[in-house]
Design a protein around this motif. Structure first.
Motif, PDB file in Angstrom:
ATOM      1  N   GLU A  46       0.853  -1.186   0.000  1.00  0.00           N
ATOM      2  CA  GLU A  46       0.000   0.000   0.000  1.00  0.00           C
ATOM      3  C   GLU A  46       0.889   1.236   0.000  1.00  0.00           C
ATOM      4  O   GLU A  46       1.953   1.243   0.635  1.00  0.00           O
ATOM      5  N   GLY A 123     -17.038   2.241   7.975  1.00  0.00           N
ATOM      6  CA  GLY A 123     -16.006   2.581   7.014  1.00  0.00           C
ATOM      7  C   GLY A 123     -15.630   4.050   7.104  1.00  0.00           C
ATOM      8  O   GLY A 123     -16.310   4.849   7.760  1.00  0.00           O
ATOM      9  N   SER A 147      -5.743   5.558   3.447  1.00  0.00           N
ATOM     10  CA  SER A 147      -6.704   4.989   2.513  1.00  0.00           C
ATOM     11  C   SER A 147      -8.117   5.116   3.062  1.00  0.00           C
ATOM     12  O   SER A 147      -8.326   5.283   4.260  1.00  0.00           O
ATOM     13  N   GLU A 149     -11.621   3.143   3.471  1.00  0.00           N
ATOM     14  CA  GLU A 149     -12.038   1.745   3.471  1.00  0.00           C
ATOM     15  C   GLU A 149     -13.552   1.600   3.584  1.00  0.00           C
ATOM     16  O   GLU A 149     -14.253   2.505   4.026  1.00  0.00           O
ATOM     17  N   GLN A 150     -14.015   0.424   3.189  1.00  0.00           N
ATOM     18  CA  GLN A 150     -15.427   0.101   3.267  1.00  0.00           C
ATOM     19  C   GLN A 150     -15.794  -0.298   4.700  1.00  0.00           C
ATOM     20  O   GLN A 150     -14.961  -0.319   5.590  1.00  0.00           O
ATOM     21  N   HIS A 156     -13.751  -4.302   5.461  1.00  0.00           N
ATOM     22  CA  HIS A 156     -12.858  -3.137   5.445  1.00  0.00           C
ATOM     23  C   HIS A 156     -11.967  -3.106   4.203  1.00  0.00           C
ATOM     24  O   HIS A 156     -10.856  -2.573   4.243  1.00  0.00           O
ATOM     25  N   ASN A 157     -12.456  -3.661   3.109  1.00  0.00           N
ATOM     26  CA  ASN A 157     -11.707  -3.553   1.861  1.00  0.00           C
ATOM     27  C   ASN A 157     -11.617  -2.091   1.440  1.00  0.00           C
ATOM     28  O   ASN A 157     -12.470  -1.269   1.795  1.00  0.00           O
ATOM     29  N   ILE A 158     -10.596  -1.765   0.671  1.00  0.00           N
ATOM     30  CA  ILE A 158     -10.392  -0.384   0.221  1.00  0.00           C
ATOM     31  C   ILE A 158     -11.392  -0.055  -0.877  1.00  0.00           C
ATOM     32  O   ILE A 158     -11.636  -0.874  -1.788  1.00  0.00           O
TER      33      ILE A 158
END
Length: 221
Positions: A46, A123, A147, A149-150, A156-158
């Motif tokens: 990242e 998020g 970042s 995130e969700q 919690h994916n970006i």
């Protein structure tokens, strides 16, 4: 002979003025065998897309210092002190090799005590902090991997374009005059290109980045 002696006396000063940290407050990790990408443990990284310059007030350049600063700009420590997920590491080219993040801070939505619980649930923005303090290049600079995130339901994916969004949101929240805990900060930002690649090659989740890094200089008032 006198001229030569004078040159020898002045040479160390001249060399010191040419050290990158004197001009920018940080050392490019790639020049010391490091990287501007973290190690996520899956062969990808990242982007370290925000740097708090080592020319900032020393009060900011520590874990406790950046935590108070983070609370001034809308971030705080993790919900109830609970960290979900494995820490990431980074090699900042300073002689320390790969080291785990010093701390992770999350958007607190105006509540530095419990607001990050909302970020964990719904998020939002967050960033990891790595300190460039190795014996070879002890600039004191803080390298941040920011970042967007969700929510928890999406692990919690970006979000799409989440690295650039996270950087831009962090910078917009930071620039200007902000206060917390009796400390007032003045933050300026400079855009730097050439430190990060452009595109998605090597980037976690295959999310493309624009290659821009924002360098913040934070002064305690």
């Amino acid at each position: 002979m006198r001229s030569l002696s004078l040159l020898l006396v002045l040479s160390p000063l001249t060399l010191a003025l040419n050290v990158p940290r004197q001009a920018s407050g940080f050392f490019n990790p790639a020049q010391g065998g490091g990287s501007m990408l973290t190690d996520t443990g899956n062969g990808l990284g990242e982007p370290l897309n925000v740097i708090i310059s080592g020319l900032s007030s020393s009060q900011v350049l520590s874990v406790s210092g950046v935590t108070n600063y983070a609370k001034a700009i809308g971030f705080s420590t993790e919900c109830l002190g609970i960290h979900l997920g494995d820490p990431q590491s980074a090699n900042l080219g300073d002689g320390n090799g790969a080291k785990n993040q010093s701390i992770e801070l999350r958007e607190d939505f105006g509540d530095p005590n419990l607001g990050t619980c909302l970020e964990s649930l719904n998020g939002g923005n967050h960033f990891r902090v790595f300190i460039q303090n190795g014996a070879q290049h002890d600039t004191g600079a803080l390298f941040l991997a920011a970042s967007q995130e969700q929510n928890a339901a999406n692990n919690h994916n970006i979000v799409a374009n989440g690295y650039d969004i996270g950087r831009d949101n962090l910078v917009s929240m930071a620039v200007g005059t902000k206060s917390f805990g009796g400390v007032t900060y003045q933050t300026t930002s400079q855009t730097v290109s050439g430190l990060l690649p452009v595109g998605s090659a090597g980037i976690n989740h295959g999310i493309a980045i624009d290659g821009i890094v924002n360098v913040l200089t934070v002064t305690v008032q």
